[in-house]
Write an enzyme that holds these catalytic residues in place. Structure first.
Site, short mmCIF file in Angstrom:
data_model
loop_
_atom_site.label_atom_id
_atom_site.label_comp_id
_atom_site.label_asym_id
_atom_site.label_seq_id
_atom_site.Cartn_x
_atom_site.Cartn_y
_atom_site.Cartn_z
N LYS A 158 0.84 -1.20 0.00
CA LYS A 158 0.00 0.00 0.00
C LYS A 158 0.88 1.25 0.00
O LYS A 158 2.07 1.18 0.25
CB LYS A 158 -0.91 -0.01 1.22
CG LYS A 158 -0.18 -0.03 2.56
CD LYS A 158 -1.16 -0.09 3.71
CE LYS A 158 -0.41 -0.08 5.06
NZ LYS A 158 -1.33 -0.08 6.20
N TYR A 210 17.11 31.43 2.89
CA TYR A 210 15.97 32.31 3.21
C TYR A 210 15.98 32.73 4.67
O TYR A 210 16.34 31.95 5.56
CB TYR A 210 14.64 31.59 2.91
CG TYR A 210 14.33 31.44 1.44
CD1 TYR A 210 14.20 32.56 0.61
CD2 TYR A 210 14.14 30.19 0.88
CE1 TYR A 210 13.89 32.41 -0.74
CE2 TYR A 210 13.82 30.03 -0.46
CZ TYR A 210 13.71 31.15 -1.27
OH TYR A 210 13.41 31.00 -2.60
#
Length: 814
Positions: free
Chosen positions: A483, A709
């Site tokens: 899955k 940043y």
């Protein structure tokens, strides 16, 4: 090998049925990896875990006309050898063949380094002697005799790995193969759980050298040195290792990369250029030097050999290609053995067409006409749609190839022709010598071209599955959870590999995942663990098997089953609630459940539940209560149904911690990737996933200057900062920036600095020797996946499933 059936029967004292004069040159024991049927017999090996008898019909359909079996089959058109014990048959034949070959031999055993030393020795000695070696890691009770059967009259030297996993095995191995030169590599933790002590493990390994004339051994482990000197003091013993007391060692600073490494060989000293300087590589090089000295190679020649030593990749890469092609890249080396292995590998894929790109075979001692005659025979048996030959030598033999064949003098000519633009929906095997640089073709064909990759080692996954199977009864089935895109690894690629290795069930979360697998050719039974109401028609149409966890879900599914016109009992899987309080039937619902089940056109294929805390020792009492509840309620349900469905409750950690509750099936998920909370089990598993990228740029940042940043990092001193092309869009969480997380560069951990960007992040490489283009390990072994998950403040499942689809997946098979 080259024996008639009569000769084989006389050697092994077996019975013949059929043509006793037929020649056998190859033995196949795995129906999935038969690449040639000519002069090939299928050996139906019977072990505790499996019986080759059940694959006999399959191999006959493939064209095999000779079977070696413990149980006579009723087929007069097939030649047969009937033997009492298939493994002993193989060992007897292997022993006879080795003892009548009269070749010089090197036997390699130990815990780590066997395969790489075998390959290095082969590279260094095959130009000096006609040499044969173990293919891949064929070193087991079955693999060793199969390796020995490769010996031909022309061979002068044989280099063979010998492996064991438990007490008593080496005596059997030594009876089959007794090398003149013994090599004992590093003794580690592999298989150590099966031995009462390290001393018992070492003594077992040493049994291989009973008849050896000279033994090279890694004496960095003091116990190894003591035991071998006690046992074999009359033999010629040569120790190697990084400690100064060894006969062969290093006497210079390995961290000083401005200098070559200074080697001490007894009283002699000389220098060698060695770039890779981790402990394992250096130790292996010392062993290599010792054996090359034994064959009287000069220091100058040893230096030349080590300079020319190719990296031992020993892997095939499976990569998603353009135009729905699948690229199998094996451009690391090329000889007949590796060609056969590659042909076995592509047999695992079920694309409708396949093409081969093949270059000249270099460094072969064989006559060209004989060599390419054998190559063409092998290629023709694979029935490729198209064959592309690159190289003047192989191109001159193009008439030997039956497929539509194209010839080119070099790789650039091939690329400029643009013939590959016509290939679509195929398996394309790239098989070439390094000189031809056919990785250029791979770069043109691959779908994603990022430097950031997720490497998935399929051999490691298989090893981890087999380890968990070794804890179970032979008859216990195994279901693999695929899955969430197989935990981020690629659901189709992993499912196809598992289907090839006969996994019993696959488990997906939603019907869409199962439908996609069915569309791509997966036929293994698939359980849908969370079937949504709107997906029931797809579940039925694509023969998926739904989990049923409530009366409402059962009734809705039955309604859709009636609408579909289904006439047969449809398989479903009943989930019981045992204490996790997520999904499942409770005890007071079982009477109503069985009443409804018995009135519907369904069959309960399995009854199962889920353990919430099987990985937490402190929750053992709770887990045992869950198991008790499951036993009680599942038994009651079975009694009411009147037939016996499969039962399963153990997940990966349940398999290792609560093995006695395996019932008829277990489920493996994160365990097949190599992750576990049990430290003893961890030693037995292999890392199967590597997240890698490269350094894009290195900048000199002065004290006080900022990075990234928001200026979240400011250099406290002049430092080197590397930028790498991976960021939060690739699955790296922003929270591990600014020295929360670390990644590996040249075997050293480097802190992440500044804010992680969408497509990039920065690391401090001031304390490591690094250059632009160097590989960066986000996780594998240093840091490990577990370490990286801790940086992220989460679990390994979340890390893996968060890796972006834009990250290129590469599937590796050794």
């Amino acid at each position: 090998m080259n024996y008639t059936l009569k000769q084989i029967s006389e050697i092994t004292k077996s019975e013949i049925v059929g043509n006793q004069d037929i020649k056998i040159k190859n033995l196949a024991f795995d129906s999935r990896t038969i690449y040639s049927t000519k002069n090939t017999a299928f050996l139906a090996i019977s072990t505790k875990k499996n019986s080759g008898q059940k694959y006999i019909e399959t191999v006959i359909e493939k064209g095999i006309d000779t079977i070696i079996t413990e149980n006579k089959i009723d087929n007069s058109s097939i030649n047969q050898i009937i033997t009492e014990n298939s493994v002993e048959f193989l060992q007897t034949l292997g022993k006879y063949h080795f003892e009548h070959s009269h070749i010089n031999s090197i036997g390699i055993t130990g815990s780590n380094g066997k395969t790489i030393l075998k390959e290095w020795l082969y590279q260094c000695l095959s130009n000096e002697f006609v040499t044969v070696k173990s293919p891949k890691s064929f070193n087991s009770q079955i693999g060793l005799p199969l390796s020995l059967l490769q010996i031909d009259k022309k061979h002068e030297l044989g280099i063979f790995e010998v492996g064991i996993s438990k007490p008593g095995e080496m005596e059997k191995q030594e009876n089959v193969f007794h090398p003149k030169i013994g090599l004992l590599t590093h003794i580690g933790t592999a298989h150590s759980a099966n031995f009462s002590s390290e001393e018992e493990l070492i003594n077992e390994k040493l049994k291989l050298f009973k008849q050896s004339e000279i033994i090279f051994f890694n004496s960095d482990n003091e116990l190894t040195g003591n035991l071998i000197n006690q046992l074999y003091s009359s033999k010629k013993l040569i120790s190697y290792g990084l400690k100064s007391n060894n006969d062969i060692t290093i006497i210079s600073d390995v961290n000083d990369r401005t200098q070559d490494i200074k080697i001490k060989y007894f009283e002699e000293e000389f220098y060698l250029p060695i770039n890779q300087r981790d402990e394992a590589t250096l130790t292996n090089v010392l062993a290599l030097i010792g054996i090359l000295k034994q064959f009287n190679l000069s220091n100058l020649k040893i230096k030349e050999k080590i300079d020319a030593l190719k990296a031992i990749e020993m892997r095939l890469e499976s990569i998603e290609g353009i135009r729905n092609n699948l690229i199998i890249n094996d451009s690391y080396n090329l000889d007949l053995d590796s060609l056969k292995i590659a042909f076995q590998f592509i047999g695992e894929y079920n694309k409708p067409k396949k093409s081969l790109i093949l270059t000249d075979i270099l460094d072969s001692n064989e006559n060209s006409e004989e060599l390419y005659s054998e190559v063409s025979e092998l290629v023709n048996e694979q029935k490729f749609d198209k064959v592309f030959l690159i190289g003047e030598e192989i191109s001159s033999f193009y008439k030997l190839f039956n497929s539509e064949t194209f010839t080119f003098n070099n790789t650039n000519q091939f690329i400029e022709s643009k013939v590959i633009n016509d290939l679509e929906n195929q398996v394309i095997l790239l098989k070439g010598a390094r000189k031809f640089e056919i990785e250029k073709i791979k770069e043109i064909l691959e779908l994603r071209k990022h430097d950031t990759v997720l490497e998935i080692n399929l051999n490691a996954i298989l090893h981890n599955i087999n380890f968990h199977k070794s804890l179970l009864k032979p008859e216990t089935k195994m279901m693999a959870m695929v899955k969430a895109n197989a935990y981020g690894l690629g659901s189709y690629e992993i499912s196809e590999f598992l289907q090839h290795h006969h996994i019993d069930y696959l488990g997906v979360a939603f019907a869409d995942e199962g439908v996609e697998l069915r569309k791509k050719g997966i036929t293994t039974p698939i359980i849908v663990m969370n079937p949504e109401q709107h997906s029931y028609d797809n579940v039925i149409e694509y023969n998926l098997e739904p989990e049923i966890y409530s009366l409402r879900v059962l009734e809705l599914f039955n309604e859709q089953l009636i609408k579909s016109g289904n006439q047969q009992k449809y398989p479903i899987h009943i989930k019981l609630e045992t204490g996790m309080h997520r999904l499942g039937f409770k005890d007071f619902e079982l009477d109503e459940l069985t009443e409804k089940l018995n009135s519907m056109n369904v069959k309960v294929q399995s009854i199962f539940s889920h353990l919430s805390s099987s990985d937490i020792p402190e929750e053992k009492e709770f887990t045992l209560n869950q198991l008790e509840t499951f036993e009680k309620n599942s038994s009651y349900l079975i009694e009411k149904l009147g037939y016996q469905p499969i039962r399963h409750i153990l997940n990966s950690s349940g398999i290792t911690n609560y093995t006695n509750y395996q019932y008829n099936m277990v489920r493996i998920g994160i365990g097949m990737i190599g992750e576990t909370s049990n430290p003893d089990i961890k030693k037995q598993l292999q890392h199967s996933v590597s997240f890698k990228t490269v350094i894009s740029q290195i900048s000199q940042v002065k004290k006080g200057e900022s990075v990234g940043y928001s200026r979240r990092f400011k250099a406290e001193h002049d430092t080197k900062i590397a930028t790498i092309p991976v960021g939060y869009a690739d699955g790296i969480p922003r929270l591990i920036g600014n020295k929360v997380g670390y990644i590996g560069v040249n075997n050293k951990l480097c802190p992440i600095v500044g804010s992680i960007c969408m497509d990039m992040m920065m690391i401090d490489v001031d304390n490591v020797i690094a250059k632009e283009g160097d590989t960066v390990t986000i996780f594998n072994s240093n840091p490990s996946l577990e370490d990286f998950s801790k940086y992220c403040g989460t679990i390994t499942y979340e890390v893996l499933t968060s890796i972006s689809p834009r990250v290129k997946r590469i599937y590796i098979k050794n």
